[in-house]
Design a protein around this motif. Structure first.
Motif, PDB file in Angstrom:
ATOM      1  N   SER A 152       0.520   5.524   1.122  1.00 42.28           N
ATOM      2  CA  SER A 152      -0.521   6.440   1.679  1.00 42.28           C
ATOM      3  C   SER A 152      -0.239   7.650   0.696  1.00 42.28           C
ATOM      4  O   SER A 152       0.948   8.137   0.222  1.00 42.28           O
ATOM      5  CB  SER A 152      -0.195   6.952   2.901  1.00 42.28           C
ATOM      6  N   CYS A 164      -7.633   2.199   8.016  1.00 43.36           N
ATOM      7  CA  CYS A 164      -6.359   1.413   8.337  1.00 43.36           C
ATOM      8  C   CYS A 164      -5.508   2.592   8.594  1.00 43.36           C
ATOM      9  O   CYS A 164      -5.879   3.811   7.957  1.00 43.36           O
ATOM     10  CB  CYS A 164      -5.976   0.477   7.494  1.00 43.36           C
ATOM     11  N   LYS A 165      -4.413   2.299   9.504  1.00 42.89           N
ATOM     12  CA  LYS A 165      -3.511   3.431   9.680  1.00 42.89           C
ATOM     13  C   LYS A 165      -2.551   3.515   8.521  1.00 42.89           C
ATOM     14  O   LYS A 165      -2.153   2.345   8.074  1.00 42.89           O
ATOM     15  CB  LYS A 165      -2.625   3.181  10.854  1.00 42.89           C
ATOM     16  N   GLY A 166      -2.084   4.631   7.897  1.00 40.18           N
ATOM     17  CA  GLY A 166      -1.089   4.555   6.921  1.00 40.18           C
ATOM     18  C   GLY A 166       0.363   4.938   7.380  1.00 40.18           C
ATOM     19  O   GLY A 166       0.286   4.837   8.695  1.00 40.18           O
ATOM     20  N   PRO A 173     -14.188   1.224   0.844  1.00 38.93           N
ATOM     21  CA  PRO A 173     -13.181   1.608   1.793  1.00 38.93           C
ATOM     22  C   PRO A 173     -12.738   0.800   3.073  1.00 38.93           C
ATOM     23  O   PRO A 173     -13.778   0.392   3.719  1.00 38.93           O
ATOM     24  CB  PRO A 173     -13.393   3.073   2.507  1.00 38.93           C
ATOM     25  N   HIS A 175      -4.015   4.369   0.000  1.00 35.34           N
ATOM     26  CA  HIS A 175      -4.412   4.576   1.086  1.00 35.34           C
ATOM     27  C   HIS A 175      -4.580   6.054   1.589  1.00 35.34           C
ATOM     28  O   HIS A 175      -3.624   6.882   1.041  1.00 35.34           O
ATOM     29  CB  HIS A 175      -3.688   4.146   2.434  1.00 35.34           C
ATOM     30  N   SER A 176      -5.925   6.604   1.488  1.00 34.71           N
ATOM     31  CA  SER A 176      -6.048   8.032   1.595  1.00 34.71           C
ATOM     32  C   SER A 176      -5.588   8.409   3.235  1.00 34.71           C
ATOM     33  O   SER A 176      -6.384   8.019   3.981  1.00 34.71           O
ATOM     34  CB  SER A 176      -7.716   8.213   1.566  1.00 34.71           C
ATOM     35  N   SER A 177      -4.833   9.207   3.186  1.00 33.89           N
ATOM     36  CA  SER A 177      -4.285   9.444   4.592  1.00 33.89           C
ATOM     37  C   SER A 177      -5.273  10.561   5.138  1.00 33.89           C
ATOM     38  O   SER A 177      -6.187  11.163   4.580  1.00 33.89           O
ATOM     39  CB  SER A 177      -2.869  10.349   4.578  1.00 33.89           C
ATOM     40  N   ALA A 199      -8.117   5.573   5.210  1.00 33.62           N
ATOM     41  CA  ALA A 199      -8.651   4.153   4.757  1.00 33.62           C
ATOM     42  C   ALA A 199      -7.845   3.798   3.465  1.00 33.62           C
ATOM     43  O   ALA A 199      -7.371   4.762   2.576  1.00 33.62           O
ATOM     44  CB  ALA A 199     -10.030   4.235   4.479  1.00 33.62           C
ATOM     45  N   ILE A 200      -7.791   2.529   3.241  1.00 33.92           N
ATOM     46  CA  ILE A 200      -7.701   2.059   1.813  1.00 33.92           C
ATOM     47  C   ILE A 200      -8.804   2.437   0.943  1.00 33.92           C
ATOM     48  O   ILE A 200      -9.919   1.912   1.183  1.00 33.92           O
ATOM     49  CB  ILE A 200      -7.406   0.510   1.898  1.00 33.92           C
ATOM     50  N   PRO A 243      -0.753  -2.980   4.798  1.00 32.66           N
ATOM     51  CA  PRO A 243      -1.516  -2.598   5.581  1.00 32.66           C
ATOM     52  C   PRO A 243      -2.008  -3.615   6.618  1.00 32.66           C
ATOM     53  O   PRO A 243      -2.172  -4.879   6.263  1.00 32.66           O
ATOM     54  CB  PRO A 243      -2.679  -2.033   4.774  1.00 32.66           C
ATOM     55  N   ALA A 283       0.837  -1.134   0.024  1.00 36.87           N
ATOM     56  CA  ALA A 283       0.120   0.131   0.016  1.00 36.87           C
ATOM     57  C   ALA A 283       0.727   1.186  -0.107  1.00 36.87           C
ATOM     58  O   ALA A 283       2.144   1.171   0.428  1.00 36.87           O
ATOM     59  CB  ALA A 283      -0.977   0.078   1.239  1.00 36.87           C
TER      60      ALA A 283
END
Length: 124
Positions: free
Chosen positions: A5, A101-103, A98, A37-39, A63-64, A110, A3
């Motif tokens: 971010s 998750c943490k980036g 979506p 991943h959208s930070s 989230a992814i 992830p 992944a």
């Protein structure tokens, strides 16, 4: 699957506006599909973030949100989206439902249930 971010509004532009390159300060030899991943952070002033959220009230942060293929890494490109110094050339963007998750910095694996990756709108 790896992944990457990407801050908003750039993640949005990859999937909705034809952004065909992801600008980075570092190069990569990686080629293939990568989760986007959208930070949680926004790249721009607060006024731009407010306008973005008004224009795109359902946009996701933290989230992814999709999958894209990295097909090359370049130091120059004829694209309005390229600002360098390096660009990961992107193809075949696909939105997914979506997955929060943490980036992290760089490519990362992830902490998600990969079996939950579904095309956007697919509830199965």
């Amino acid at each position: 699957m790896k992944a990457l971010s990407v801050r908003q509004p750039w993640a949005h532009h990859i999937f909705h506006d034809g952004k065909d390159v992801e600008n980075r300060k570092w190069e990569t030899n990686y080629r293939g599909d990568v989760l986007i991943h959208s930070s949680k952070s926004f790249d721009g002033p607060a006024a731009d973030k407010r306008r973005f959220l008004i224009d795109h009230p359902h946009e996701t942060f933290g989230a992814i949100v999709g999958i894209v293929e990295i097909v090359d890494c370049v130091s120059d490109m004829d694209s309005d989206w390229f600002h360098g110094p390096h660009g990961f050339v992107l193809r075949n963007p696909r939105l997914i439902n979506p997955l929060p998750c943490k980036g992290m910095l760089g490519f990362f694996t992830p902490d998600i249930d990969f079996s939950q990756i579904r095309p956007l709108g697919d509830a199965a």
